[in-house]
Write a protein that holds these residues in place. Structure first.
Motif, PDB file in Angstrom:
ATOM      1  N   ILE A 384     -14.989 -26.934   5.358  1.00  0.00           N
ATOM      2  CA  ILE A 384     -14.580 -25.534   5.498  1.00  0.00           C
ATOM      3  C   ILE A 384     -13.403 -25.198   4.574  1.00  0.00           C
ATOM      4  N   SER A 385     -13.046 -26.126   3.678  1.00  0.00           N
ATOM      5  CA  SER A 385     -11.997 -25.907   2.667  1.00  0.00           C
ATOM      6  C   SER A 385     -10.650 -25.523   3.267  1.00  0.00           C
ATOM      7  N   CYS A 386     -10.397 -25.971   4.490  1.00  0.00           N
ATOM      8  CA  CYS A 386      -9.111 -25.670   5.128  1.00  0.00           C
ATOM      9  C   CYS A 386      -7.993 -26.536   4.568  1.00  0.00           C
ATOM     10  N   GLN A 387      -8.340 -27.743   4.098  1.00  0.00           N
ATOM     11  CA  GLN A 387      -7.412 -28.714   3.524  1.00  0.00           C
ATOM     12  C   GLN A 387      -6.352 -29.182   4.522  1.00  0.00           C
ATOM     13  N   GLU A 388      -6.622 -28.994   5.807  1.00  0.00           N
ATOM     14  CA  GLU A 388      -5.688 -29.457   6.831  1.00  0.00           C
ATOM     15  C   GLU A 388      -5.700 -30.982   6.944  1.00  0.00           C
ATOM     16  N   GLY A 389      -6.913 -31.560   6.963  1.00  0.00           N
ATOM     17  CA  GLY A 389      -7.019 -32.999   7.167  1.00  0.00           C
ATOM     18  C   GLY A 389      -6.862 -33.800   5.900  1.00  0.00           C
ATOM     19  N   CYS A 390      -7.153 -33.183   4.757  1.00  0.00           N
ATOM     20  CA  CYS A 390      -7.068 -33.934   3.487  1.00  0.00           C
ATOM     21  C   CYS A 390      -5.727 -33.668   2.800  1.00  0.00           C
ATOM     22  N   MET A 391      -5.645 -32.616   1.994  1.00  0.00           N
ATOM     23  CA  MET A 391      -4.426 -32.381   1.222  1.00  0.00           C
ATOM     24  C   MET A 391      -3.216 -32.107   2.107  1.00  0.00           C
ATOM     25  N   GLY A 392      -3.413 -31.401   3.221  1.00  0.00           N
ATOM     26  CA  GLY A 392      -2.286 -31.114   4.097  1.00  0.00           C
ATOM     27  C   GLY A 392      -1.667 -32.379   4.658  1.00  0.00           C
ATOM     28  N   ARG A 393      -2.511 -33.305   5.105  1.00  0.00           N
ATOM     29  CA  ARG A 393      -1.992 -34.558   5.683  1.00  0.00           C
ATOM     30  C   ARG A 393      -1.495 -35.507   4.597  1.00  0.00           C
ATOM     31  N   ILE A 394      -2.112 -35.470   3.428  1.00  0.00           N
ATOM     32  CA  ILE A 394      -1.575 -36.254   2.312  1.00  0.00           C
ATOM     33  C   ILE A 394      -0.164 -35.770   1.970  1.00  0.00           C
ATOM     34  N   GLN A 395      -0.005 -34.474   1.899  1.00  0.00           N
ATOM     35  CA  GLN A 395       1.266 -33.881   1.513  1.00  0.00           C
ATOM     36  C   GLN A 395       2.357 -34.139   2.555  1.00  0.00           C
ATOM     37  N   GLU A 396       2.002 -34.015   3.829  1.00  0.00           N
ATOM     38  CA  GLU A 396       3.004 -34.095   4.885  1.00  0.00           C
ATOM     39  C   GLU A 396       3.177 -35.498   5.464  1.00  0.00           C
ATOM     40  N   TYR A 397       2.067 -36.260   5.551  1.00  0.00           N
ATOM     41  CA  TYR A 397       2.123 -37.518   6.291  1.00  0.00           C
ATOM     42  C   TYR A 397       1.628 -38.725   5.494  1.00  0.00           C
ATOM     43  N   SER A 398       1.274 -38.528   4.225  1.00  0.00           N
ATOM     44  CA  SER A 398       0.823 -39.627   3.364  1.00  0.00           C
ATOM     45  C   SER A 398      -0.401 -40.333   3.922  1.00  0.00           C
TER      46      SER A 398
END
Length: 683
Positions: A384-398
């Motif tokens: 759904i291109s939300c990027q919450e689980g991918c880029m968001g978690r990479i950015q915030e939680y590695s």
């Protein structure tokens, strides 16, 4: 737009489905250099945060993650960014794999992974990075000073980067040779150099805006590409000319200014690499020895291009990939929301690319390729291109994960637990939490039954998916409907479950996932005050002039949708800026949405407390001053409240009962799905 949720295979007289013939070109074996792939699909490289161990090897989680995508039919696996440099831009360990940190250990763990991937007929490349430089995300920066080609501004921090010395550049180049040789020993079929793309360190050297050097690594385009040239020469000298070396390459930077990117369709003066120079760079890079180019556009200053949110069109890189394809004689990869198979097949047929890369779609469904090949398109779980689980978690939680697939990058820890004694489970609520719980319970062998008070499944996905840029939310709702049908889960719609109803039936377990209700306030003329759901579902007509009260994610997206449909929209927000109270959003999504608001001529009033609405005029207090806005309606987007009344009535009377989704805690789609998976997988 293709509605892939409703396609069914149509068998021809030969027994081959029309669907299989339609996408046949995507399943042709194809050679890229000396490497032959079984199909044209590639797992696009995504940051492997959480997939390495403290010695720079692949941990079990990483091995399982990449192998699972090979099992799903993907022809080529490209790992996310790994490192070889251990001296200049040191990495906190464990962070990402590093092919030179402990070479023996890297070869051992890499070999274990590549052998498993090869068992499925897939090939695998190791993506190797020259470093991040000015774009290193602060959470990954550690104590080390940011570096760059020149003393330039850091992307995220108000700091000036330290310019690399020539001997440091040479050290990084040598590390590529060492690391690539270790990759070859570990069984990787090639490497991909990261990257003259997205504004990473090699790209910073290649872009004149960032590279102010006066030595042999600055000045002319050839000099600015010298770093990339010497890397491929070093790898070839160590691994042989036949060893495949791919390159991530951004044709155009989309930079308006420092930390300012351009929007789709916006006219602007390119401050980074423009198309003309990009084409010349592509020709030079192919000439230098790169065997394939993995093409996109953008930089960290315009991050929504390299990591496209739902506000970007599907297949957005295709025109740029085609320009590169027509200019060079090496294979071209194209990613960027390529999950619509019609778009992908057309891109290959029309010569825009040779390989279709899927990143987030293969996080959402590792079996995408096999399902498409079998004609089971309506079984593909959509990204759904939300990027919450991918880029968001990479950015915030590695760490790399997926919002709609709780098992992504956690395959072994979250494998389904089969049951010995099936339980009869009542699920109240057909939003994503209820649907996910029902799906997981059925797969494990339990007997779930789902009850929903509305006329269809999906909950907040339905109004959320109303804007055209959120169409994939509706696809996810349809996917859940189809999954529960395939799993033969009894679903009862248009039924409001009461305490008496529950107690009158014999269930072993009750799951309450009754969602949330929009918060409302009285403003005076409430006949023309609506909720976002009412407007998005077209239950209410907001008129031509609309005030949105609340500048969170729902408010901003509703405003954008209305503005694009010709409405005059004003957002009134009590806080001092938009999108302030939402959970951490991926910067690509947040920054693009922030810029789309003024770009679509949406007025914004912040630090404003709404005081009333009467006779078509909304009044607000802004720092003691009264503001008046004429409008036809007011749309409230001021949050949601859990609907947990049924749970409170039952929690002391039902022996095994769970509260899930927004009914437990109002959050986002990811946590509704994840929490439901966790509970349903352990009942």
């Amino acid at each position: 737009m293709l509605n892939i949720t409703n396609i069914q295979p149509i068998k021809s007289n030969s027994g081959v489905s029309e669907l299989e013939k339609k996408y046949e070109i995507l399943f042709e074996p194809v050679k890229i250099g000396k490497v032959e792939l079984k199909n044209r699909f590639c797992l696009a490289p995504m940051g492997p945060l959480g997939l390495s161990d403290s010695e720079g090897g692949f941990n079990q989680r990483g091995i399982d993650y990449y192998t699972r995508r090979a099992k799903g039919g993907t022809g080529l696996i490209i790992t996310g960014v790994t490192f070889s440099d251990c001296k200049v831009e040191k990495q906190s360990m464990p962070n990402c794999p590093n092919s030179t940190y402990n070479p023996v250990h890297f070869v051992r763990t890499g070999r274990e992974m590549t052998e498993r991937i090869h068992a499925y007929g897939s090939k695998v490349f190791l993506q190797m990075s020259a470093g991040f430089g000015r774009v290193t995300i602060p959470t990954n920066l550690g104590e080390f000073p940011p570096v760059a080609p020149s003393p330039i501004q850091h992307r995220w921090l108000n700091k000036t980067c330290r310019p690399l010395e020539v001997e440091e550049i040479k050290s990084i180049i040598k590390s590529f040779g060492d690391g690539a040789l270790n990759a070859k020993r570990a069984g990787f079929d090639g490497v991909q150099v990261h990257a003259v793309h997205e504004g990473y360190l090699l790209d910073q050297f290649a872009i004149a805006m960032f590279n102010q050097r006066t030595d042999e690594y600055g000045g002319s385009l050839e000099n600015r590409l010298r770093f990339a040239k010497e890397i491929v020469e070093e790898i070839k000298s160590r691994c042989g000319d036949d060893y495949h070396v791919s390159l991530r390459f951004s044709l155009k930077s989309m930079i308006k200014d420092w930390r300012e990117g351009a929007l789709p369709g916006e006219e602007f003066e390119e401050k980074g690499r423009d198309i003309e120079e990009g084409i010349e760079a592509a020709k030079l890079l192919a000439k230098y020895g790169y065997d394939s180019l993995d093409v996109d556009v953008g930089t960290y200053d315009a991050w929504w291009w390299n990591h496209p949110p739902m506000y970007q069109e599907k297949g957005l890189y295709i025109p740029y990939a085609k320009m590169v394809k027509e200019a060079v004689d090496v294979p071209v990869f194209c990613a960027g929301r390529m999950d619509d198979p019609d778009i992908a097949a057309k891109a290959v047929r029309e010569g825009a690319c040779d390989i279709v890369s899927l990143g987030r779609p293969l996080l959402a469904d590792p079996d995408y390729v096999n399902k498409l090949r079998a004609g089971k398109i309506n079984e593909i779980r959509p990204c759904i291109s939300c990027q919450e689980g991918c880029m968001g978690r990479i950015q915030e939680y590695s760490m790399l994960n997926c919002a709609v697939n709780p098992q992504a990058a956690r395959e072994r820890a979250t494998q389904y637990n089969p049951v010995c004694r099936p339980k009869k489970v009542m699920i109240v609520g057909g939003g994503v939490a209820g649907c996910e719980a029902a799906r997981v319970l059925a797969i494990r062998g339990h007997k779930p039954e789902l009850f929903e008070q509305s006329s269809r499944l999906g909950g907040n996905l339905i109004p959320g998916g109303a804007p055209d840029f959120k169409h994939d939310d509706l696809r996810l709702a349809s996917w859940y409907e189809n999954q529960l049908n395939l799993l033969k889960v009894p679903v009862t719609l248009n039924t409001k479950v009461t305490k008496e109803f529950v107690k009158a039936h014999d269930y072993d377990v009750v799951i309450v996932a009754t969602g949330s209700n929009p918060k409302t306030i009285s403003l005076g003329d409430d006949e023309h005050v609506y909720t976002a759901a009412d407007v998005l579902n077209k239950v209410k007509d907001p008129g031509e002039r609309v005030v949105i009260v609340g500048g969170g994610l729902v408010g901003c997206e509703t405003a954008l949708w209305l503005a694009r449909n010709g409405k005059k929209v004003t957002i009134v927000e009590a806080l001092d800026k938009l999108l302030k109270v939402n959970p951490p959003l991926c910067s690509a999504n947040k920054e693009m949405l922030e810029r789309l608001i003024p770009y679509n001529k949406i007025d914004v009033l912040t630090s404003a407390k709404v005081t009333g609405f009467k006779n078509g005029v909304l009044t607000a207090d802004v720092n003691g001053e009264t503001k008046e806005i004429s409008c036809d309606s007011v749309v409230l987007c001021i949050g949601y409240e859990p609907e947990n009344s049924l749970y409170k009535q039952l929690e002391q009377e039902v022996p095994e009962i769970y509260l899930l989704g927004d009914a437990r805690r109002v959050s986002n789609i990811m946590y509704a799905i994840w929490d439901a998976f966790e509970v349903a997988n352990h009942i």
